[in-house]
Design a protein around this motif. Structure first.
Motif, PDB file in Angstrom:
ATOM      1  N   VAL A 380       1.037  -1.285  -0.115  1.00 33.04           N
ATOM      2  CA  VAL A 380       0.152   0.138   0.200  1.00 33.04           C
ATOM      3  C   VAL A 380       0.881   1.186   0.046  1.00 33.04           C
ATOM      4  CG1 VAL A 380      -1.828   1.179   1.286  1.00 33.04           C
ATOM      5  CG2 VAL A 380      -1.882  -1.326   1.324  1.00 33.04           C
ATOM      6  N   LYS A 381       1.030   1.697  -1.100  1.00 31.30           N
ATOM      7  CA  LYS A 381       1.790   2.948  -1.249  1.00 31.30           C
ATOM      8  C   LYS A 381       1.512   3.930  -2.665  1.00 31.30           C
ATOM      9  CE  LYS A 381       5.802   0.077  -2.945  1.00 31.30           C
ATOM     10  NZ  LYS A 381       7.235  -0.066  -2.775  1.00 31.30           N
ATOM     11  N   ASN A 382       1.817   5.008  -2.518  1.00 32.72           N
ATOM     12  CA  ASN A 382       1.430   5.818  -3.612  1.00 32.72           C
ATOM     13  C   ASN A 382       2.152   5.493  -4.958  1.00 32.72           C
ATOM     14  OD1 ASN A 382       0.394   8.026  -5.261  1.00 32.72           O
ATOM     15  ND2 ASN A 382       1.972   9.307  -4.389  1.00 32.72           N
ATOM     16  N   ASN A 383       1.439   5.242  -5.966  1.00 34.18           N
ATOM     17  CA  ASN A 383       1.749   4.820  -7.488  1.00 34.18           C
ATOM     18  C   ASN A 383       1.518   6.202  -8.287  1.00 34.18           C
ATOM     19  OD1 ASN A 383       2.667   1.993  -7.945  1.00 34.18           O
ATOM     20  ND2 ASN A 383       1.467   1.937  -6.267  1.00 34.18           N
ATOM     21  N   HIS A 384       1.000   7.381  -7.586  1.00 33.01           N
ATOM     22  CA  HIS A 384       0.841   8.469  -8.408  1.00 33.01           C
ATOM     23  C   HIS A 384      -0.316   8.250  -9.596  1.00 33.01           C
ATOM     24  CE1 HIS A 384       4.691   9.988  -6.702  1.00 33.01           C
ATOM     25  NE2 HIS A 384       5.461   8.834  -7.116  1.00 33.01           N
ATOM     26  N   ILE A 385      -1.248   7.624  -8.822  1.00 30.72           N
ATOM     27  CA  ILE A 385      -2.595   7.541  -9.801  1.00 30.72           C
ATOM     28  C   ILE A 385      -3.750   7.898  -8.793  1.00 30.72           C
ATOM     29  CG2 ILE A 385      -3.978   6.106 -10.909  1.00 30.72           C
ATOM     30  CD1 ILE A 385      -1.873   3.836 -11.052  1.00 30.72           C
ATOM     31  N   ASN A 386      -4.505   8.957  -9.360  1.00 31.33           N
ATOM     32  CA  ASN A 386      -5.581   9.524  -8.532  1.00 31.33           C
ATOM     33  C   ASN A 386      -6.731   8.528  -8.592  1.00 31.33           C
ATOM     34  OD1 ASN A 386      -7.561  11.004  -7.258  1.00 31.33           O
ATOM     35  ND2 ASN A 386      -7.223  13.000  -8.530  1.00 31.33           N
ATOM     36  N   ALA A 387      -7.146   7.993  -7.500  1.00 27.95           N
ATOM     37  CA  ALA A 387      -8.196   6.871  -7.393  1.00 27.95           C
ATOM     38  C   ALA A 387      -9.618   7.553  -7.571  1.00 27.95           C
ATOM     39  CB  ALA A 387      -8.306   6.142  -6.556  1.00 27.95           C
ATOM     40  N   MET A 388      -9.618   8.983  -7.251  1.00 28.86           N
ATOM     41  CA  MET A 388     -11.050   9.741  -7.356  1.00 28.86           C
ATOM     42  C   MET A 388     -11.214  10.179  -8.641  1.00 28.86           C
ATOM     43  SD  MET A 388     -12.361   9.467  -4.238  1.00 28.86           S
ATOM     44  CE  MET A 388     -13.529  10.971  -4.571  1.00 28.86           C
ATOM     45  N   ASP A 389     -10.042  10.240  -9.527  1.00 32.12           N
ATOM     46  CA  ASP A 389     -10.280  10.733 -10.876  1.00 32.12           C
ATOM     47  C   ASP A 389     -11.078   9.714 -11.556  1.00 32.12           C
ATOM     48  OD1 ASP A 389     -10.072  11.707 -13.528  1.00 32.12           O
ATOM     49  OD2 ASP A 389      -8.051  12.347 -13.394  1.00 32.12           O
ATOM     50  N   GLY A 390     -12.371  10.197 -12.318  1.00 34.20           N
ATOM     51  CA  GLY A 390     -13.415   9.386 -12.912  1.00 34.20           C
ATOM     52  C   GLY A 390     -12.623   8.673 -14.197  1.00 34.20           C
ATOM     53  N   LYS A 391     -11.519   9.341 -14.811  1.00 35.92           N
ATOM     54  CA  LYS A 391     -11.050   8.892 -15.791  1.00 35.92           C
ATOM     55  C   LYS A 391     -10.321   7.658 -15.770  1.00 35.92           C
ATOM     56  CE  LYS A 391     -10.276  13.541 -17.906  1.00 35.92           C
ATOM     57  NZ  LYS A 391      -9.668  14.409 -18.500  1.00 35.92           N
ATOM     58  N   ASN A 392      -9.652   7.303 -14.338  1.00 31.60           N
ATOM     59  CA  ASN A 392      -8.821   6.504 -13.961  1.00 31.60           C
ATOM     60  C   ASN A 392      -9.941   5.031 -13.382  1.00 31.60           C
ATOM     61  OD1 ASN A 392      -6.441   7.497 -14.421  1.00 31.60           O
ATOM     62  ND2 ASN A 392      -6.286   8.647 -12.596  1.00 31.60           N
ATOM     63  N   ASP A 393     -10.206   4.346 -14.392  1.00 32.06           N
ATOM     64  CA  ASP A 393     -11.202   3.083 -14.047  1.00 32.06           C
ATOM     65  C   ASP A 393     -10.112   1.890 -13.365  1.00 32.06           C
ATOM     66  OD1 ASP A 393     -13.467   1.597 -14.141  1.00 32.06           O
ATOM     67  OD2 ASP A 393     -12.450   0.466 -16.037  1.00 32.06           O
ATOM     68  N   ASN A 394     -10.698   1.130 -12.584  1.00 30.52           N
ATOM     69  CA  ASN A 394     -10.279   0.079 -12.017  1.00 30.52           C
ATOM     70  C   ASN A 394      -8.906   0.361 -11.232  1.00 30.52           C
ATOM     71  OD1 ASN A 394     -10.127  -2.651 -11.456  1.00 30.52           O
ATOM     72  ND2 ASN A 394      -8.819  -3.037 -13.182  1.00 30.52           N
ATOM     73  N   VAL A 395      -8.969   1.353 -10.540  1.00 30.13           N
ATOM     74  CA  VAL A 395      -7.625   1.953  -9.687  1.00 30.13           C
ATOM     75  C   VAL A 395      -7.993   1.918  -8.252  1.00 30.13           C
ATOM     76  CG1 VAL A 395      -6.194   3.813  -9.094  1.00 30.13           C
ATOM     77  CG2 VAL A 395      -6.827   3.159 -11.351  1.00 30.13           C
ATOM     78  N   LEU A 396      -7.388   1.020  -7.410  1.00 33.06           N
ATOM     79  CA  LEU A 396      -7.723   0.856  -5.859  1.00 33.06           C
ATOM     80  C   LEU A 396      -6.862   2.307  -5.150  1.00 33.06           C
ATOM     81  CD1 LEU A 396      -6.044  -2.374  -5.536  1.00 33.06           C
ATOM     82  CD2 LEU A 396      -8.367  -1.975  -5.654  1.00 33.06           C
ATOM     83  N   PHE A 397      -7.608   2.406  -4.074  1.00 32.31           N
ATOM     84  CA  PHE A 397      -7.069   3.652  -3.294  1.00 32.31           C
ATOM     85  C   PHE A 397      -5.942   3.293  -2.745  1.00 32.31           C
ATOM     86  CE2 PHE A 397     -11.320   4.982  -4.024  1.00 32.31           C
ATOM     87  CZ  PHE A 397     -11.582   6.591  -3.451  1.00 32.31           C
ATOM     88  N   SER A 398      -5.442   2.147  -2.594  1.00 28.73           N
ATOM     89  CA  SER A 398      -4.111   1.509  -2.064  1.00 28.73           C
ATOM     90  C   SER A 398      -3.094   1.938  -2.723  1.00 28.73           C
ATOM     91  CB  SER A 398      -4.258  -0.032  -1.728  1.00 28.73           C
ATOM     92  OG  SER A 398      -5.267  -0.478  -1.327  1.00 28.73           O
ATOM     93  N   VAL A 399      -3.351   2.246  -4.140  1.00 31.07           N
ATOM     94  CA  VAL A 399      -2.126   2.694  -4.852  1.00 31.07           C
ATOM     95  C   VAL A 399      -2.212   4.286  -5.015  1.00 31.07           C
ATOM     96  CG1 VAL A 399      -1.975   0.522  -6.214  1.00 31.07           C
ATOM     97  CG2 VAL A 399      -3.245   2.301  -6.978  1.00 31.07           C
ATOM     98  N   SER A 400      -2.868   4.933  -4.409  1.00 31.91           N
ATOM     99  CA  SER A 400      -2.908   6.348  -4.392  1.00 31.91           C
ATOM    100  C   SER A 400      -2.834   6.955  -3.067  1.00 31.91           C
ATOM    101  CB  SER A 400      -4.414   6.553  -5.041  1.00 31.91           C
ATOM    102  OG  SER A 400      -4.770   8.018  -4.970  1.00 31.91           O
ATOM    103  N   ASP A 401      -2.510   8.552  -3.414  1.00 25.85           N
ATOM    104  CA  ASP A 401      -2.223   9.028  -2.071  1.00 25.85           C
ATOM    105  C   ASP A 401      -3.730   9.909  -1.509  1.00 25.85           C
ATOM    106  OD1 ASP A 401      -2.144  11.098  -4.081  1.00 25.85           O
ATOM    107  OD2 ASP A 401      -0.223  11.816  -3.748  1.00 25.85           O
ATOM    108  N   CYS A 402      -4.539   9.901  -2.164  1.00 24.74           N
ATOM    109  CA  CYS A 402      -5.661  10.547  -1.921  1.00 24.74           C
ATOM    110  C   CYS A 402      -6.590  10.004  -0.870  1.00 24.74           C
ATOM    111  CB  CYS A 402      -6.687  10.843  -2.971  1.00 24.74           C
ATOM    112  SG  CYS A 402      -7.289   9.144  -3.783  1.00 24.74           S
ATOM    113  N   GLU A 403      -7.584  10.760  -0.150  1.00 25.60           N
ATOM    114  CA  GLU A 403      -8.296  10.116   0.809  1.00 25.60           C
ATOM    115  C   GLU A 403      -8.894   8.936   0.515  1.00 25.60           C
ATOM    116  OE1 GLU A 403     -11.859  11.578   4.040  1.00 25.60           O
ATOM    117  OE2 GLU A 403     -11.216  12.813   2.271  1.00 25.60           O
TER     118      GLU A 403
END
Length: 604
Positions: A380-403
């Protein structure tokens, strides 16, 4: 683990030919009542002989998997291979993950089928002789999950008592358990196999949810006696890793007292005993020095029998807390800097590797680590992908730094995890605080606030977004892209509907992440119902009001939550230049099956 290297005293091809010849007719006969129009999984398929024979007898499709690339090449190039006969190279100790990663080669659709069950019949010829007990249990759990309700699993092994024709006294029968022993099959053929008792095989079947239908002893040759077993998955249960964790069995409802919520450190913090830490340090360093990673580690087979006497006792108490008492445990006292004392390596990842080994050993004693979706452990660490961005489909919060707002782990209708654990290797420097609240307390509170028609919104099936198994970083392969086209996703999302709360007397299951509910409605082109939005607003506010733990995990902390009773979340965080990035490690555990099995032994 790559079993073919240490196991076979001769080449794998010779041994498998012998095993196939001595067992084919028995396996085929036991399959005969179930093979018409069946989809078959052949685990440890060798050159594919049994798969081809089953197709001739009425099966519609076979998928074979084997760790030997030579065997798979022979099966794939066989002149009589049919168009519905598929073969892949893979480690069956991670069966489900291997099949998931090779869907483009097997014409299997990733998604719900991997948790609902996609095979009518599964077969395994002499596979478990070459797996440790832990590896076998993991494999049987994956097979259970991949088997359709009402489907069958048939396996054959060398007889555990006669050990290929040689009698064994009772002392060696138990003393040799899970040891790798040399076995003489013929005058010119030797092989190394893991010794097991008959109960090891029956326990693996029962604790993972199978019913034992038939058991036969076969004398294949004067020196080879075999045991063949037929298992059945109940037609009344949809998948899960074991019978106790099926969706029709609700976990115990665990509420917290005001005193516990006022003084969470007194209620939830547990210091790891000194003796337990010593066992973990020794075991993790030993495995690391031998070049063993978590993915290759088998705690039961690699370490001596008495390596974890203190840990076994401690793990039972932790599991009881998680399932019967608080539902939340914060383990403290693991000193990760102990793992930097080796002088034998300049590996900068040494501390992380050893920490993961120790963490996995703890988790595998508390429950069964479920690695079917994302591997045994997940970074579980930041992979610089915004999980909240609607353009990023199938992205876990576990690989993002957002809330990550209030949630439980897992978004599939057909897959639940009993407990989720987080090990802190490097804490965040800015943000990243963990927050914990009790979903059972929240349910009782909301039930008194909301009218019945609005409370219904929290107890009716609601569509959730679908997260594919794997790394959770988006749609990174063709198979995933095809399974997430708009037309297919509408069907999958409509199916992937389940309630936020399921309750029955003193039992409850809570499954929630608001974001996945909202994105599912967007993808189906449904407006989020007003009553549901209001009900979730009230629920989120109640969670926040009841939050009794809001802290940044410290280095070496292990936080474990009951995934049906506890909601957790995380603030957004920021990694600072020149500082170690935030790094947590997640494990999913199935604990109810072990708990019930241990209880049944106590009351027998």
């Amino acid at each position: 683990s790559e079993m073919s290297e240490p196991v076979f005293g001769v080449n794998a091809a010779n041994h498998r030919c012998f095993s196939d010849i001595s067992s084919r007719s028995s396996v085929l006969e036991m399959c005969s009542d179930h093979i018409k129009c069946a989809t078959v999984l052949d685990v440890g398929c060798g050159d594919g002989h049994i798969s081809r024979e089953l197709l001739l007898r009425g099966a519609t499709k076979t998928v074979g998997i084997d760790i030997s690339s030579a065997m798979i090449e022979a099966a794939s190039k066989h002149p009589e291979r049919s168009r519905t006969e598929y073969y892949v190279v893979g480690d069956v100790a991670q069966l489900k993950l291997e099949l998931l990663n090779t869907t483009n080669q097997t014409n299997l659709m990733p998604g719900a089928l991997f948790d609902m069950g996609c095979f009518d019949v599964t077969i395994a010829s002499f596979l478990f002789n070459y797996m440790s007990i832990t590896e076998m249990n993991q494999c049987v759990g994956d097979i259970y999950s991949l088997t359709k309700p009402g489907g069958h699993f048939i396996f054959i092994v060398s007889h555990p008592v006669f050990n290929s024709g040689r009698g064994r006294d009772s002392r060696s029968y138990f003393a040799d358990r899970d040891r790798l022993l040399e076995q003489q099959i013929e005058d010119d053929l030797k092989t190394n196999t893991y010794s097991k008792t008959l109960q090891d095989y029956t326990d693996a079947a029962i604790t993972n949810g199978f019913e034992i239908v038939q058991l036969e002893e076969i004398m294949a040759t004067p020196t080879a006696t075999h045991l063949i077993v037929k298992l059945r998955k109940s037609s009344e249960t949809s998948s899960s890793n074991n019978n106790a964790n099926t969706l029709n069995m609700l976990p115990k409802k665990l509420t917290w007292s005001k005193a516990a919520m006022k003084h969470p450190h007194n209620a939830f913090v547990v210091k790891i005993p000194v003796e337990v830490k010593k066992e973990l340090y020794i075991a993790a360093l030993s495995a690391y020095e031998d070049g063993i990673s978590v993915d290759k580690l088998d705690a039961a087979g690699y370490f001596p029998v008495n390596s974890f006497a203190a840990l076994r006792t401690f793990s039972v108490s932790v599991r009881n807390r998680l399932l019967h008492e608080t539902g939340l445990v914060l383990l403290k006292g693991l000193d990760l800097d102990t793992f930097s004392t080796l002088d034998t390596s300049d590996d900068p990842g040494q501390v992380a590797a050893c920490s993961k080994l120790a963490y996995y050993i703890i988790c595998s004693h508390i429950g069964t680590v479920d690695g079917s979706a994302r591997g045994k452990l997940f970074d579980v660490k930041n992979n610089h992908i915004n999980a909240m961005d609607g353009k990023n489909d199938n992205v876990l919060f576990s690989v993002s730094d957002c809330e990550a707002t209030w949630h439980t782990d897992g978004a599939s209708k057909d897959k639940v995890y009993d407990c989720v654990g987080l090990l802190c290797i490097n804490p965040s420097r800015v943000g990243g605080k963990s927050k914990i609240t009790n979903a059972c307390n929240a349910f009782d509170s909301v039930e008194h606030i909301l009218p019945k028609f609005m409370m219904h919104e929290l107890t009716r099936p609601i569509p959730r977004d679908i997260l594919e198994n794997g790394k959770g970083r988006g749609n990174d392969n063709v198979g995933t892209q095809l399974s997430r086209t708009k037309a297919i996703m509408r069907l999958r999302l409509s199916y992937n509907s389940y309630p936020i709360y399921v309750t029955k007397k003193d039992r409850i299951r809570f499954r929630y992440m608001r974001h996945w509910i909202e994105t599912a409605h967007e993808k189906i082109h449904w407006r989020l119902p007003t009553m549901l939005r209001i009900a979730m607003d009230v629920l989120d506010d109640t969670f926040t009001e009841g939050c009794c733990f809001y802290e940044r995990l410290e280095r070496g902390d292990i936080l474990i939550c009951n995934n049906s009773c506890v909601a957790h979340g995380r603030d957004a965080f920021q990694d600072l230049p020149g500082e170690p990035p935030r790094h947590l490690v997640r494990a999913w555990m199935q604990c109810q099956g072990i708990d019930l099995y241990e209880a049944s032994k106590r009351y027998c």
